[in-house]
Scaffold this motif. Sequence first.
Motif, short mmCIF file in Angstrom:
data_model
loop_
_atom_site.label_atom_id
_atom_site.label_comp_id
_atom_site.label_asym_id
_atom_site.label_seq_id
_atom_site.Cartn_x
_atom_site.Cartn_y
_atom_site.Cartn_z
N MET A 1 0.84 -1.18 0.00
CA MET A 1 0.00 0.00 0.00
C MET A 1 0.89 1.25 0.00
SD MET A 1 -2.44 1.43 2.98
CE MET A 1 -4.07 0.85 2.79
N ALA A 2 0.58 2.19 -0.89
CA ALA A 2 1.37 3.41 -1.00
C ALA A 2 1.12 4.31 0.21
CB ALA A 2 1.01 4.15 -2.28
N ARG A 3 2.20 4.90 0.69
CA ARG A 3 2.08 5.83 1.81
C ARG A 3 1.68 7.20 1.30
NH1 ARG A 3 7.46 5.25 5.24
NH2 ARG A 3 7.05 7.45 5.28
N THR A 4 0.86 7.89 2.08
CA THR A 4 0.47 9.24 1.69
C THR A 4 1.56 10.21 2.14
OG1 THR A 4 -0.74 9.54 3.74
CG2 THR A 4 -2.00 8.77 1.83
N LYS A 5 1.71 11.28 1.36
CA LYS A 5 2.69 12.30 1.71
C LYS A 5 2.21 13.06 2.93
CE LYS A 5 4.43 12.89 -2.86
NZ LYS A 5 4.38 13.62 -4.08
N GLU A 6 3.14 13.30 3.84
CA GLU A 6 2.80 14.00 5.06
C GLU A 6 3.41 15.40 5.09
OE1 GLU A 6 3.92 11.48 8.28
OE2 GLU A 6 2.71 9.81 7.55
N PHE A 7 3.61 15.97 3.91
CA PHE A 7 4.15 17.32 3.84
C PHE A 7 3.56 18.04 2.64
CE2 PHE A 7 6.96 14.69 1.32
CZ PHE A 7 7.25 15.47 0.21
N ASN A 8 3.64 19.36 2.68
CA ASN A 8 3.12 20.20 1.62
C ASN A 8 4.25 20.47 0.62
OD1 ASN A 8 2.77 22.90 0.32
ND2 ASN A 8 0.79 22.83 1.38
N GLU A 9 4.05 20.07 -0.63
CA GLU A 9 5.11 20.23 -1.64
C GLU A 9 5.49 21.69 -1.87
OE1 GLU A 9 4.84 18.02 -5.31
OE2 GLU A 9 3.86 16.35 -4.28
N ASP A 10 4.50 22.59 -1.88
CA ASP A 10 4.81 24.00 -2.08
C ASP A 10 5.66 24.55 -0.94
OD1 ASP A 10 3.49 24.12 -4.51
OD2 ASP A 10 1.62 24.86 -3.64
N LEU A 37 14.79 21.10 4.64
CA LEU A 37 13.42 20.81 4.26
C LEU A 37 12.71 19.96 5.32
CD1 LEU A 37 14.61 21.82 1.53
CD2 LEU A 37 13.06 20.22 0.43
N GLY A 38 13.48 19.32 6.18
CA GLY A 38 12.89 18.49 7.21
C GLY A 38 12.27 17.21 6.66
N LEU A 39 12.84 16.71 5.58
CA LEU A 39 12.33 15.50 4.93
C LEU A 39 13.40 14.42 4.92
CD1 LEU A 39 10.71 17.11 1.75
CD2 LEU A 39 9.56 16.45 3.86
N SER A 40 12.97 13.20 4.82
CA SER A 40 13.94 12.12 4.65
C SER A 40 14.44 12.15 3.21
CB SER A 40 13.27 10.77 4.93
OG SER A 40 12.30 10.50 3.92
N ARG A 41 15.58 11.54 2.98
CA ARG A 41 16.11 11.48 1.61
C ARG A 41 15.12 10.80 0.68
NH1 ARG A 41 21.88 12.53 0.99
NH2 ARG A 41 22.71 12.77 3.06
#
Length: 193
Positions: A1-10, A37-41
């Motif tokens: 199952m695909a994970r939903t993004k938990e951040f705003n791309e803009d 950006l506070g995101l994982s690679r």
Amino acid sequence: MARTKEFNEDQALDKAIEIFWHKGYNGTSAQDLVTHLGLSRSSLYDTFGDKQKLFAQSLLRYQKQSQDQVIKLLDESENVKETLHDIFKQAIIESLEDRITKGCFMVNSSVELAMHDEEIGKIVKNNSQTMEEVFTKAVQKGQAAGHISKATDARVLSRFIFNNYSGIRVLARTGERDKQVYDDIVKALFSIL
């Protein structure tokens, strides 16, 4: 199952603009991006692709935001010459208040990458062409209203305006802090208009 993004791309792109604008493309590491950006690679690369693609998307977002702002000001202007003067005054204020001397993201990108990266080169060229058209239309409007001299062709003036605006942003990047230097440039420019 695909994970939903938990951040705003803009919002992530806005943060990418900040770091790329401050450090440049070559000065920004993958770790800088992850941290800022506070995101994982994996989230970063799954969403934006590689560093170059993220940079291009960031530059396009910056371009749209900057152009939209100038277009709105000039389209709504009752006196284009005064509005152009206000645009230059704002650029000077930003330049003098910028303690990290970041200049203009588009201008910086053109100097750093446009000659070596075809995609960035196209973005920079498109930006220049679009701004030339925006300023040409504005000058024509100002000439028709009698606020700008008709002694010089509107397109020629447009190129001169854009070149001076870009030059002020380059000067800011050098760390110039003398307001008189900027004022002299604007005074000379507006003496022609």
